[in-house]
Design a protein around this motif. Structure first.
Motif, mmCIF file in Angstrom:
data_model
loop_
_atom_site.group_PDB
_atom_site.id
_atom_site.type_symbol
_atom_site.label_atom_id
_atom_site.label_comp_id
_atom_site.label_asym_id
_atom_site.label_seq_id
_atom_site.Cartn_x
_atom_site.Cartn_y
_atom_site.Cartn_z
ATOM 1 N N PRO A 73 0.816 -1.209 0.000
ATOM 2 C CA PRO A 73 0.000 0.000 0.000
ATOM 3 C C PRO A 73 0.855 1.266 0.000
ATOM 4 O O PRO A 73 1.668 1.471 0.906
ATOM 5 C CB PRO A 73 -0.810 -0.123 1.301
ATOM 6 C CG PRO A 73 -0.916 -1.600 1.517
ATOM 7 C CD PRO A 73 0.416 -2.140 1.082
ATOM 8 N N SER A 74 0.728 2.055 -1.053
ATOM 9 C CA SER A 74 1.469 3.321 -1.194
ATOM 10 C C SER A 74 2.982 3.121 -1.186
ATOM 11 O O SER A 74 3.727 4.019 -0.777
ATOM 12 C CB SER A 74 1.079 4.319 -0.091
ATOM 13 O OG SER A 74 -0.276 4.656 -0.189
ATOM 14 N N GLY A 75 3.444 1.962 -1.601
ATOM 15 C CA GLY A 75 4.885 1.751 -1.598
ATOM 16 C C GLY A 75 5.323 0.492 -2.309
ATOM 17 O O GLY A 75 4.540 -0.163 -2.998
ATOM 18 N N GLY A 225 8.740 4.523 -1.420
ATOM 19 C CA GLY A 225 7.486 5.057 -1.932
ATOM 20 C C GLY A 225 6.814 6.004 -0.960
ATOM 21 O O GLY A 225 7.316 6.267 0.145
ATOM 22 N N PRO A 226 5.649 6.547 -1.347
ATOM 23 C CA PRO A 226 4.947 7.537 -0.522
ATOM 24 C C PRO A 226 4.690 7.092 0.909
ATOM 25 O O PRO A 226 4.559 7.934 1.805
ATOM 26 C CB PRO A 226 3.633 7.748 -1.285
ATOM 27 C CG PRO A 226 3.983 7.463 -2.710
ATOM 28 C CD PRO A 226 4.975 6.335 -2.645
ATOM 29 N N ALA A 227 4.605 5.783 1.158
ATOM 30 C CA ALA A 227 4.344 5.294 2.514
ATOM 31 C C ALA A 227 5.388 5.760 3.520
ATOM 32 O O ALA A 227 5.089 5.913 4.710
ATOM 33 C CB ALA A 227 4.267 3.763 2.512
ATOM 34 N N ILE A 228 6.625 5.987 3.071
ATOM 35 C CA ILE A 228 7.687 6.349 4.010
ATOM 36 C C ILE A 228 7.945 7.853 4.071
ATOM 37 O O ILE A 228 8.770 8.307 4.860
ATOM 38 C CB ILE A 228 9.010 5.622 3.682
ATOM 39 C CG1 ILE A 228 9.669 6.216 2.431
ATOM 40 C CG2 ILE A 228 8.790 4.127 3.533
ATOM 41 C CD1 ILE A 228 11.093 5.747 2.204
ATOM 42 N N LYS A 229 7.252 8.636 3.257
ATOM 43 C CA LYS A 229 7.579 10.061 3.139
ATOM 44 C C LYS A 229 7.568 10.823 4.467
ATOM 45 O O LYS A 229 8.531 11.548 4.764
ATOM 46 C CB LYS A 229 6.643 10.737 2.141
ATOM 47 C CG LYS A 229 6.948 12.220 1.956
ATOM 48 C CD LYS A 229 5.802 12.942 1.266
ATOM 49 C CE LYS A 229 5.762 14.391 1.671
ATOM 50 N NZ LYS A 229 4.521 15.056 1.261
ATOM 51 N N GLY A 255 9.850 8.742 -0.998
ATOM 52 C CA GLY A 255 8.448 8.903 -1.363
ATOM 53 C C GLY A 255 8.103 10.166 -2.120
ATOM 54 O O GLY A 255 6.940 10.563 -2.160
ATOM 55 N N ILE A 256 9.072 10.811 -2.729
ATOM 56 C CA ILE A 256 8.805 12.049 -3.466
ATOM 57 C C ILE A 256 8.192 11.726 -4.833
ATOM 58 O O ILE A 256 8.798 11.026 -5.642
ATOM 59 C CB ILE A 256 10.100 12.864 -3.649
ATOM 60 C CG1 ILE A 256 10.628 13.294 -2.278
ATOM 61 C CG2 ILE A 256 9.871 14.076 -4.550
ATOM 62 C CD1 ILE A 256 12.005 13.934 -2.312
ATOM 63 N N VAL A 257 6.979 12.250 -5.080
ATOM 64 C CA VAL A 257 6.290 11.995 -6.350
ATOM 65 C C VAL A 257 5.774 13.273 -6.996
ATOM 66 O O VAL A 257 5.206 13.235 -8.087
ATOM 67 C CB VAL A 257 5.109 11.018 -6.153
ATOM 68 C CG1 VAL A 257 5.583 9.689 -5.580
ATOM 69 C CG2 VAL A 257 4.036 11.625 -5.263
ATOM 70 N N THR A 277 11.153 5.477 -6.473
ATOM 71 C CA THR A 277 10.025 4.594 -6.762
ATOM 72 C C THR A 277 9.060 5.186 -7.784
ATOM 73 O O THR A 277 8.489 4.454 -8.604
ATOM 74 C CB THR A 277 9.275 4.266 -5.453
ATOM 75 O OG1 THR A 277 10.198 3.674 -4.527
ATOM 76 C CG2 THR A 277 8.140 3.290 -5.699
ATOM 77 N N ALA A 278 8.863 6.489 -7.767
ATOM 78 C CA ALA A 278 7.933 7.134 -8.704
ATOM 79 C C ALA A 278 8.306 6.863 -10.157
ATOM 80 O O ALA A 278 7.434 6.819 -11.034
ATOM 81 C CB ALA A 278 7.887 8.637 -8.450
#
Length: 317
Positions: A73-75, A225-229, A255-257, A277-278
């Motif tokens: 999820p989100s990552g 991914g965004p999960a860790i931002k 997690g930068i997108v 990841t993005a």
């Protein structure tokens, strides 16, 4: 649409004496050895200020058993295990194929012993690479890896030996999987680091409930991914407060997108920001982020991206 080159001048960044056309850095392990994404229509190395090459070890590595990647999820969890052809092949066969006129290239080096790190730094010192990133924080390699990054004394020792072997800018990639990242950062700076990359992936795992076995071949891997931002952002700010008095720049990552994400990291103290990841689901994400950064600077009448670094204000102001 690619931003007007005159607008892009506001994104120029000085990082350890290296001129970056933009503060965006493509992260190690996400763009191979700098050639893969050049096959994608619309992608240009010029959209990144620098590219970190795939993690390289002294000798070739086959990497971990599959499966190596798992969406979360989100990552994303990855457990590649530093598969690479070895330092000599990278220097002799891969670096000559790269266009150093387009962007800056940073080698990412990982060893299983302190001596291996020293040998790697010596090898790449005599190469056209622009800077060296020392990976002391890989969470999916059993030998060395995150063990170096979680031990402050070992971290300092690695930095010290590498510093003796190269005059190139030395960037230390810090592990988030430690109790006091600021203290470790301070030790790395005292040992000779020119810059810090904050942070590497967080340790994680996924389980198949039917078989009751790990979904990654190595059992665990690195979560990105965004999960860790939010966690990565806090780590950057904690390290910035230690690094600022020494003038040590930071590559903030995790997690930068979007342009807003990048701006958050820069306001927290990062001089450059890593995109990783993005890229797997939006290979042209850098174009969009650059456009957003230029627009932000115009709207706020700021003439250079460096002017927002470390400008976080207290909530009560």
């Amino acid at each position: 649409m690619t931003p007007d080159p005159h607008d892009r001048r506001s994104l120029r960044t000085d990082f350890c004496g290296l001129a970056f056309d933009t503060p965006l850095v493509l992260l190690s392990g996400c763009v191979g050895f700098g050639e893969e994404y050049t096959r994608i229509e619309g992608f240009s190395n010029r959209d990144a200020g620098a590219i970190c090459l795939k993690g390289t070890t002294l000798h070739p590595r086959l990497g971990n058993d599959p499966p190596r990647v798992r969406e979360t999820p989100s990552g994303m969890l990855n457990s590649i295990g530093l598969q690479n052809p070895g330092a000599r092949a990278v220097i002799d066969e891969i670096l000559p194929r790269l266009d150093f006129s387009e962007t800056r290239f940073i080698a990412n080096l990982s060893g299983s012993t302190v001596e291996e790190y020293a040998d790697l730094a010596r090898c790449f010192d005599d190469s056209p690479i622009d800077a060296i990133e020392i990976n002391i924080s890989c969470p999916n390699v059993r030998a060395g890896g995150v063990a170096f990054g979680n031990d402050p004394e070992m971290s300092q020792r690695v930095v010290e030996v590498c510093r003796k072997e190269t005059s190139k800018p030395l960037i230390i990639k810090l592990s988030p999987n430690q109790t006091d990242i600021a203290s470790n950062a301070r030790g790395c700076i005292e040992a000779g680091a020119d810059a810090l990359a904050v942070v590497n992936t967080f340790m994680g795992m996924a389980i198949d409930v039917e078989s009751r076995k790990p979904l990654l071949g190595a059992g665990q891997g690195g979560l990105s991914g965004p999960a860790i931002k939010p966690m990565a952002l806090l780590k950057v700010h904690q390290v910035y407060r230690v690094a600022k008095p020494h003038g040590i720049p930071i590559i903030g990552q995790g997690g930068i997108v979007s342009a807003e994400d990048a701006l958050e990291f820069m306001i927290a103290g990062a001089s450059a920001v890593g995109i990783g990841t993005a890229l797997f689901y939006d290979p042209l994400v850098c174009v969009r982020i650059n456009e957003g950064l230029v627009d932000y600077l115009k709207r706020h009448r700021i003439d250079g991206i460096d002017r927002i670094v470390g400008t976080l204000e207290s909530k009560d102001r």
